[in-house]
Design a protein around this motif. Structure first.
Motif: not given
Length: 356
Positions: A68-73, A77-81, A99-114
């Protein structure tokens, strides 16, 4: 039979864990029966939560993710782990695999974008992504972008933002030619950074059939709803978004303090409680939760990390609408039109003389 919209959910992202994500998904399903889900996360934690909603369980799958990617990663770092093994990556990858038409996350914005950029890649004609937000205005709602995906923007990127934002407004606001404005420190053409002024000139001179460029707008025009799409770079856009959210909370706090300050104010509240309820509804940030990542080869929705089930459902519904109304194809169509228009307006190369 109507084809369902398949949403891949990062069940471990956000401040409140999978319970809020699952509850929000169930709420969105109650409004749109043609949604189906893939939940990615700790199956021992997510599985029982999904099973507690029979209607949700009937249209959902749960796949185990060990990270699980942490909010402060940090994104690196998120890409490595978490690359390949995190709930965030696996939700995005489900879109890449079809397999899906869209992805959703409430997690770390920078990690999600990367992760989204690496996994899905950029759409043709776009070099940098953007986050578009739905903004409440005095006239209804508008689209504001970029609200934090990238810092700084050259003139061509600002033009791209205008095109992508207008495509989203055509879907979300139901407009054939959304009114578009460039955020600036004044409405006069002589004001602002050179890149903003150049973008304004390009938008005026390029014949783009799917947007109505209205020139510069100022900060107070966002809330007025002067235009349907407000374009700015991510640094200013993110500050504007956070300022608006903070101002809404500030006004709400002031009202609560004023209405409880005396017996007469409490009596006044009872007499006008319907009006105050309507105001509270207008100021509720959950109603406009959900940022859309634009410029990618796939639909990715970012929910506010601290949102509850109502806000989560609203963000999921935005993803549903973007898929249902074919956001990606509309963006690609508009970008191809821009490329063609700019090419046709380019000055012809001088003819070479014989013997030169």
């Amino acid at each position: 039979m109507t084809k369902s919209v398949r949403i891949a959910l990062d069940a471990m992202g956000g401040d409140h864990g999978p319970e809020v994500i699952v509850s929000g998904a169930a709420l969105a399903l109650s409004q749109h029966s043609d949604i189906s889900y893939l939940f990615f996360g700790d199956e021992h934690e997510v599985g029982p939560l999904v099973a507690a909603h029979p209607a949700l369980a009937a249209v959902s799958g749960v796949r185990h993710a060990s990270v699980a990617i942490r909010m402060d990663d940090k994104p690196s770092q998120a890409l490595r782990t978490g690359r390949r093994t995190s709930s965030m990556w696996m939700a995005i990858e489900a879109v890449k695999k079809g397999e899906a038409d869209a992805a959703f996350s409430a997690g770390n914005t920078g990690a999600l974008m990367a992760m989204a950029k690496i996994c899905l890649h950029m759409t043709p004609y776009i070099d940098r992504p953007a986050i578009a937000a739905v903004w409440p205005t005095l006239r209804g709602e508008s689209i504001v972008l970029d609200v934090g995906a990238t810092i700084g923007a050259d003139s061509q990127h600002l033009v791209d933002l205008a095109i992508m934002g207008s495509a989203m407004a055509r879907i979300f606001l139901g407009l054939d030619r959304p009114k578009v404005g460039l955020l600036n420190i004044g409405t006069e053409e002589i004001k602002g950074l050179d890149e903003v002024k150049t973008a304004s000139r390009i938008l005026r001179e390029t014949a783009l059939p799917n947007l109505d460029y209205r020139g510069f707008v100022e900060g107070d025009d966002i809330g007025k709803g002067t235009v349907d799409v407000v374009v700015t770079e991510g640094f200013a856009g993110n500050i504007a978004l956070k300022t608006a959210e903070g101002t809404a909370k500030q006004i709400g706090t002031y009202l609560k303090q004023a209405l409880s300050s005396s017996l007469w104010s409490k009596l006044g509240y009872l007499l006008a409680r319907r009006a105050f309820a309507a105001l509270e509804e207008k100021l509720d940030p959950r109603k406009v939760n959900g940022g859309v990542f634009l410029g990618l080869n796939g639909v990715v929705i970012k929910s506010h990390g601290g949102s509850d089930a109502v806000g989560t459902a609203r963000a999921i519904e935005i993803g549903y609408e973007m898929v249902k109304d074919e956001l990606l194809s509309k963006i690609q169509e508009s970008l191809a039109g821009r490329a063609g228009a700019q090419k046709s307006q380019a000055p012809a190369a001088p003819a070479s003389s014989i013997g030169s």
